[in-house]
Scaffold this motif. Structure first.
Motif, PDB file in Angstrom:
ATOM      1  N   TYR A  14       0.831  -1.202   0.000  1.00  0.00           N
ATOM      2  CA  TYR A  14       0.000   0.000   0.000  1.00  0.00           C
ATOM      3  C   TYR A  14       0.869   1.256   0.000  1.00  0.00           C
ATOM      4  O   TYR A  14       0.623   2.200  -0.746  1.00  0.00           O
ATOM      5  CB  TYR A  14      -0.929  -0.011   1.213  1.00  0.00           C
ATOM      6  N   LYS A  15       1.887   1.251   0.845  1.00  0.00           N
ATOM      7  CA  LYS A  15       2.783   2.421   0.911  1.00  0.00           C
ATOM      8  C   LYS A  15       3.516   2.618  -0.413  1.00  0.00           C
ATOM      9  O   LYS A  15       3.713   3.752  -0.850  1.00  0.00           O
ATOM     10  CB  LYS A  15       3.787   2.256   2.054  1.00  0.00           C
ATOM     11  N   ASN A  16       3.926   1.516  -1.052  1.00  0.00           N
ATOM     12  CA  ASN A  16       4.570   1.634  -2.362  1.00  0.00           C
ATOM     13  C   ASN A  16       3.617   2.221  -3.397  1.00  0.00           C
ATOM     14  O   ASN A  16       4.028   3.033  -4.232  1.00  0.00           O
ATOM     15  CB  ASN A  16       5.097   0.276  -2.829  1.00  0.00           C
ATOM     16  N   ASP A  20       4.220   5.701  -5.340  1.00  0.00           N
ATOM     17  CA  ASP A  20       4.165   5.836  -6.801  1.00  0.00           C
ATOM     18  C   ASP A  20       3.188   6.935  -7.204  1.00  0.00           C
ATOM     19  O   ASP A  20       3.478   7.743  -8.100  1.00  0.00           O
ATOM     20  CB  ASP A  20       3.762   4.511  -7.452  1.00  0.00           C
ATOM     21  N   ARG A  21       2.031   6.958  -6.561  1.00  0.00           N
ATOM     22  CA  ARG A  21       1.017   7.977  -6.867  1.00  0.00           C
ATOM     23  C   ARG A  21       1.558   9.382  -6.576  1.00  0.00           C
ATOM     24  O   ARG A  21       1.391  10.307  -7.387  1.00  0.00           O
ATOM     25  CB  ARG A  21      -0.239   7.701  -6.047  1.00  0.00           C
ATOM     26  N   GLU A  22       2.215   9.531  -5.438  1.00  0.00           N
ATOM     27  CA  GLU A  22       2.749  10.845  -5.059  1.00  0.00           C
ATOM     28  C   GLU A  22       3.914  11.255  -5.964  1.00  0.00           C
ATOM     29  O   GLU A  22       4.066  12.436  -6.288  1.00  0.00           O
ATOM     30  CB  GLU A  22       3.170  10.851  -3.585  1.00  0.00           C
ATOM     31  N   LYS A  23       4.721  10.287  -6.384  1.00  0.00           N
ATOM     32  CA  LYS A  23       5.804  10.595  -7.323  1.00  0.00           C
ATOM     33  C   LYS A  23       5.239  11.053  -8.668  1.00  0.00           C
ATOM     34  O   LYS A  23       5.769  11.971  -9.295  1.00  0.00           O
ATOM     35  CB  LYS A  23       6.692   9.370  -7.542  1.00  0.00           C
ATOM     36  N   ASN A  24       4.154  10.403  -9.096  1.00  0.00           N
ATOM     37  CA  ASN A  24       3.505  10.815 -10.339  1.00  0.00           C
ATOM     38  C   ASN A  24       2.953  12.231 -10.227  1.00  0.00           C
ATOM     39  O   ASN A  24       3.038  13.021 -11.176  1.00  0.00           O
ATOM     40  CB  ASN A  24       2.388   9.841 -10.722  1.00  0.00           C
ATOM     41  N   GLY A 100       8.133  17.087  -0.092  1.00  0.00           N
ATOM     42  CA  GLY A 100       8.112  16.678   1.313  1.00  0.00           C
ATOM     43  C   GLY A 100       7.282  15.422   1.525  1.00  0.00           C
ATOM     44  O   GLY A 100       7.677  14.519   2.265  1.00  0.00           O
ATOM     45  N   VAL A 101       6.126  15.355   0.857  1.00  0.00           N
ATOM     46  CA  VAL A 101       5.263  14.176   0.956  1.00  0.00           C
ATOM     47  C   VAL A 101       5.988  12.952   0.403  1.00  0.00           C
ATOM     48  O   VAL A 101       5.976  11.876   1.017  1.00  0.00           O
ATOM     49  CB  VAL A 101       3.929  14.409   0.187  1.00  0.00           C
ATOM     50  N   VAL A 102       6.627  13.123  -0.756  1.00  0.00           N
ATOM     51  CA  VAL A 102       7.349  12.005  -1.377  1.00  0.00           C
ATOM     52  C   VAL A 102       8.498  11.540  -0.488  1.00  0.00           C
ATOM     53  O   VAL A 102       8.699  10.335  -0.309  1.00  0.00           O
ATOM     54  CB  VAL A 102       7.854  12.399  -2.787  1.00  0.00           C
ATOM     55  N   LEU A 103       9.239  12.478   0.075  1.00  0.00           N
ATOM     56  CA  LEU A 103      10.358  12.106   0.949  1.00  0.00           C
ATOM     57  C   LEU A 103       9.865  11.371   2.193  1.00  0.00           C
ATOM     58  O   LEU A 103      10.461  10.371   2.608  1.00  0.00           O
ATOM     59  CB  LEU A 103      11.151  13.353   1.355  1.00  0.00           C
TER      60      LEU A 103
END
Length: 149
Positions: A14-16, A20-24, A100-103
């Motif tokens: 789920y975290k992955n 991925d969604r946040e990186k996109n 920040g969210v992605v990190l």
């Protein structure tokens, strides 16, 4: 011999997915910013063309009305560039927040990956110890059986 199962595999998956969604989303925000940069470059080029044209025309001799028209174009271009620069600053803030969210998610996923690796190592050590015990019991049993005969 049973196989290793990480108890938090669903959480990790789920975290992955979230990562991925946040990186996109971060990539989309950066793409929008790049588009703004491109638009700004185009406005700057247009400003330079109009400014050059105004200089050339004014050297030849130009009416006040035509000069006022050039000045109006330059003012409009300046306003457009200022508005676009403001949007770019806002986009930079959004990008920084998303970064920040992605990190944060990356660190969370990394922590779960480390935990999984650690548990996998412990499982391997446990399995090795169990195998060692079974072999030891087998050999002891064989020796005892051999002594009885």
């Amino acid at each position: 011999m049973r196989r290793f199962e990480f108890s938090l595999d669903r959480v990790l998956g789920y975290k992955n997915q979230m990562l991925d969604r946040e990186k996109n989303e971060l990539a989309r925000l950066r793409m929008v910013k790049n588009q703004m940069d491109k638009e700004l470059e185009e406005l700057l080029e247009e400003f330079q063309v109009v400014n050059h044209k105004m200089m050339v025309e004014s050297q030849k001799g130009v009416t006040a009305l035509k000069l006022k028209g050039f000045q109006f174009q330059l003012d409009c271009l300046r306003d457009d560039m200022e508005q676009l620069n403001e949007k770019r600053r806002d986009q930079d803030v959004l990008i920084d927040e998303q970064l920040g969210v992605v990190l944060e998610l990356s660190q969370s996923v990394s922590g779960l990956d480390k935990l999984k690796d650690h548990q996998k190592e412990e499982f391997a050590r446990y399995e090795a110890k169990v195998n060692e015990t079974e072999i030891s019991e087998f050999i002891t049993g064989k020796l005892a059986l051999a002594q009885q005969m």
